[in-house]
Scaffold this active site. Structure first.
Site, mmCIF file in Angstrom:
data_model
loop_
_atom_site.group_PDB
_atom_site.id
_atom_site.type_symbol
_atom_site.label_atom_id
_atom_site.label_comp_id
_atom_site.label_asym_id
_atom_site.label_seq_id
_atom_site.Cartn_x
_atom_site.Cartn_y
_atom_site.Cartn_z
ATOM 1 N N LYS A 234 -9.320 0.066 1.508
ATOM 2 C CA LYS A 234 -8.435 -0.664 2.415
ATOM 3 C C LYS A 234 -7.384 0.255 3.032
ATOM 4 O O LYS A 234 -7.128 0.221 4.238
ATOM 5 C CB LYS A 234 -7.779 -1.827 1.660
ATOM 6 C CG LYS A 234 -7.020 -2.764 2.589
ATOM 7 C CD LYS A 234 -6.786 -4.141 2.026
ATOM 8 C CE LYS A 234 -5.869 -4.162 0.844
ATOM 9 N NZ LYS A 234 -5.101 -5.423 0.775
ATOM 10 N N SER A 235 -6.757 1.102 2.205
ATOM 11 C CA SER A 235 -5.701 1.992 2.703
ATOM 12 C C SER A 235 -6.244 2.925 3.790
ATOM 13 O O SER A 235 -5.600 3.160 4.817
ATOM 14 C CB SER A 235 -5.142 2.850 1.558
ATOM 15 O OG SER A 235 -4.559 2.048 0.565
ATOM 16 N N GLY B 207 0.782 -6.542 3.896
ATOM 17 C CA GLY B 207 2.005 -5.739 3.860
ATOM 18 C C GLY B 207 1.788 -4.347 4.421
ATOM 19 O O GLY B 207 2.665 -3.775 5.082
ATOM 20 N N SER C 58 6.809 4.906 -2.629
ATOM 21 C CA SER C 58 6.109 3.961 -1.760
ATOM 22 C C SER C 58 5.352 4.720 -0.684
ATOM 23 O O SER C 58 5.949 5.318 0.205
ATOM 24 C CB SER C 58 7.084 2.981 -1.096
ATOM 25 O OG SER C 58 6.415 2.243 -0.089
ATOM 26 N N GLN D 231 3.672 3.312 1.565
ATOM 27 C CA GLN D 231 3.836 2.592 2.830
ATOM 28 C C GLN D 231 5.090 3.048 3.563
ATOM 29 O O GLN D 231 5.058 3.246 4.786
ATOM 30 C CB GLN D 231 3.888 1.085 2.569
ATOM 31 C CG GLN D 231 2.560 0.509 2.105
ATOM 32 C CD GLN D 231 2.628 -0.976 1.834
ATOM 33 O OE1 GLN D 231 3.668 -1.603 1.984
ATOM 34 N NE2 GLN D 231 1.504 -1.539 1.420
ATOM 35 N N ASP E 37 -1.878 -1.128 -7.875
ATOM 36 C CA ASP E 37 -2.624 -2.343 -7.542
ATOM 37 C C ASP E 37 -3.627 -2.728 -8.621
ATOM 38 O O ASP E 37 -4.188 -3.830 -8.578
ATOM 39 C CB ASP E 37 -3.361 -2.171 -6.216
ATOM 40 C CG ASP E 37 -2.406 -2.197 -5.026
ATOM 41 O OD1 ASP E 37 -1.371 -2.878 -5.121
ATOM 42 O OD2 ASP E 37 -2.704 -1.532 -4.016
ATOM 43 N N ARG F 207 3.447 -10.108 -9.606
ATOM 44 C CA ARG F 207 2.205 -9.952 -10.377
ATOM 45 C C ARG F 207 2.432 -9.881 -11.881
ATOM 46 O O ARG F 207 1.521 -10.199 -12.649
ATOM 47 C CB ARG F 207 1.425 -8.726 -9.881
ATOM 48 C CG ARG F 207 0.756 -8.974 -8.545
ATOM 49 C CD ARG F 207 -0.085 -7.820 -8.063
ATOM 50 N NE ARG F 207 -0.768 -8.177 -6.817
ATOM 51 C CZ ARG F 207 -1.231 -7.303 -5.950
ATOM 52 N NH1 ARG F 207 -1.088 -6.002 -6.167
ATOM 53 N NH2 ARG F 207 -1.835 -7.694 -4.852
ATOM 54 N N ARG G 214 -5.631 -10.081 -5.901
ATOM 55 C CA ARG G 214 -5.866 -9.295 -7.114
ATOM 56 C C ARG G 214 -5.701 -10.142 -8.386
ATOM 57 O O ARG G 214 -6.369 -9.888 -9.385
ATOM 58 C CB ARG G 214 -4.963 -8.066 -7.131
ATOM 59 C CG ARG G 214 -5.258 -7.153 -5.957
ATOM 60 C CD ARG G 214 -4.830 -5.728 -6.173
ATOM 61 N NE ARG G 214 -4.794 -4.988 -4.917
ATOM 62 C CZ ARG G 214 -5.849 -4.437 -4.313
ATOM 63 N NH1 ARG G 214 -7.037 -4.532 -4.868
ATOM 64 N NH2 ARG G 214 -5.717 -3.799 -3.167
#
Length: 437
Positions: free
Chosen positions: A22-23, A94, A167, A169, A319, A350, A397
């Protein structure tokens, strides 16, 4: 929402191929859109999150279309993104939101970002802060969340920014803003995070320098930069593969090959921790694809034992902790996790969500501020959920992790909804059926 029950299964056998990372899929679309010319992407993850990125980039001028099993991207070039003709709907993603905010920050355009109920609770302040210092202007909802209006600045101001929290991101958002900013933009990482952005930018011809200074990583690029189109093969997502690796580890008799798994050292922490717990994982046909290390994983059932997970590994498997908690629930002895504050601001909290879900299916555990302590069953099946469904909190997840728990339970595990799984792994339930049939 319709509950779905995952029942105890026989061994997981055969071969399985998980969706593309995905990343890497998000970044391949974004960098293709910033290149002048055509890029081709093989193995793109066609989940809802990645398609939200594609949709937003189309609204800013890029042409992105499927072509057989591949995708082609005709980019507009750095500095020439168009004013979007409406708000950018990020769905549940996100990653899309934070990285695209970085992209817009150094362009002279205004964009409105919206998202679903789950995404609209997630904090954006950590990206707003550095991008504001580069000149972008933000009007977020109270609490620094979506919906959010932002106005980019062209030319933006170069920045040297030390990440207050690990992070990838935030790092990527600042570097993306730096692509169209005159001068050198630097991100300082006290703790290494996933480095797909740096690797892929080099593939698109951008001179990215990474230096170790005083135990910290300094990542720099000089803008404005030109991106050269290129062809990308997306490796299988290590996070998606982890669900099958844990399932094969905890279901007796399993012998499963998971093909084409990306094993970037900033992302493979889950496999290192599983091996510390006694998992039987063999790495076959190790190779490099598009600058990323890849292998086929052969995973056989093993007697796992509890460990104290090194918090320094958290960024390389953030994750994967929900499914690691499931492995811990089936291990011998106690597993201790800490340093996981970041899990409280994911698609759901989570830590609390997994603590409640595992407790509901008979697992003995203690929730702490920054982690869980889990007493394993010693390999015996966990009880499962009798009549009520465990809550997924609309988090893909959580749903997939509890599905894996169902395979190693006495009575199965019912999950309130498996619809959120489509954000990252649309054919998850079908593949589970294939390998357990």
């Amino acid at each position: 929402m319709t509950p779905h029950r995952f029942m105890p299964s026989g061994p997981l056998t055969g071969r399985v191929r998980v969706p593309g990372d995905k990343s890497i899929s998000h970044r391949a679309l974004m960098f293709g859109a910033l290149a002048v010319g055509r890029s081709r992407i093989t193995g793109l993850l066609e989940g809802e999150d990645v398609l939200a990125t594609a949709s937003a980039l189309r609204r800013m001028g890029a042409r992105i279309e499927p072509d057989g099993e591949d995708w082609v991207v005709d980019g507009v070039g750095v500095g020439t993104l168009l004013q979007p003709d409406g708000s950018l709907d990020m769905g549940n993603s996100g990653t899309s939101t934070r990285l695209l905010m970085g992209l817009v920050a150094s362009h002279g355009i205004t964009a409105a970002f919206t998202g679903d109920a789950s995404l609209s609770k997630r904090p954006m302040s950590r990206v707003i802060e550095p991008l504001s210092r580069m000149g972008a202007n933000f009007t977020p909802s109270p609490g620094g969340t979506l919906p959010l209006m932002m106005e980019g600045m062209q030319p933006a101001v170069p920045l040297t920014y030390r990440l207050p929290v690990a992070s990838a991101q935030v790092k990527s958002a600042v570097l993306l803003a730096g692509l169209n900013t005159p001068g050198t933009t630097t991100v300082i990482e006290p703790v290494p995070t996933r480095d797909h952005t740096e690797r892929m930018l080099r593939g698109f011809g951008v001179a990215v320098t990474v230096e170790e200074i005083g135990g910290e990583r300094h990542i720099s690029l000089t803008g404005p930069a030109d991106l050269t189109p290129c062809d990308i093969v997306v490796p299988g997502d290590p996070s998606s593969a982890a669900f099958f690796a844990v399932a094969a580890s905890i279901v007796p008799g399993s012998d499963l090959v998971i093909e084409n798994v990306g094993l970037n050292p900033t992302r493979n922490g889950i496999y290192r921790v599983l091996e510390q717990m006694g998992a039987n994982i063999a790495y076959q046909d190790e190779r490099e694809v598009g600058g990323e290390p890849v292998a086929d994983l052969r995973v056989r059932h093993a007697r796992l034992h509890g460990i104290e997970v090194d918090p320094a590994l958290a960024p390389s498997m953030i994750d994967e902790f929900p499914v690691l908690f499931v492995a811990a629930a089936l291990a011998e002895g106690t597993t201790v996790t800490s340093g996981l504050d970041e899990l409280r601001v994911k698609e759901s909290d989570r830590l609390s969500a997994m603590a409640a879900a595992l407790a509901a299916v008979g697992v003995s555990l203690e929730e702490r501020e920054d982690g869980l302590i889990i007493d394993g069953s010693g390999g015996a099946p966990i009880r499962g959920s009798a009549n009520s469904a465990v809550e997924s909190h609309l988090d893909h997840r959580i749903a997939m992790s509890m599905a894996v728990a169902g395979l190693a339970s006495e009575g199965g595990v019912a999950i309130d909804s498996i619809e959120p799984i489509a954000t990252s792994f649309p054919n998850f339930a079908a593949l589970i059926e294939d390998v357990t049939a």
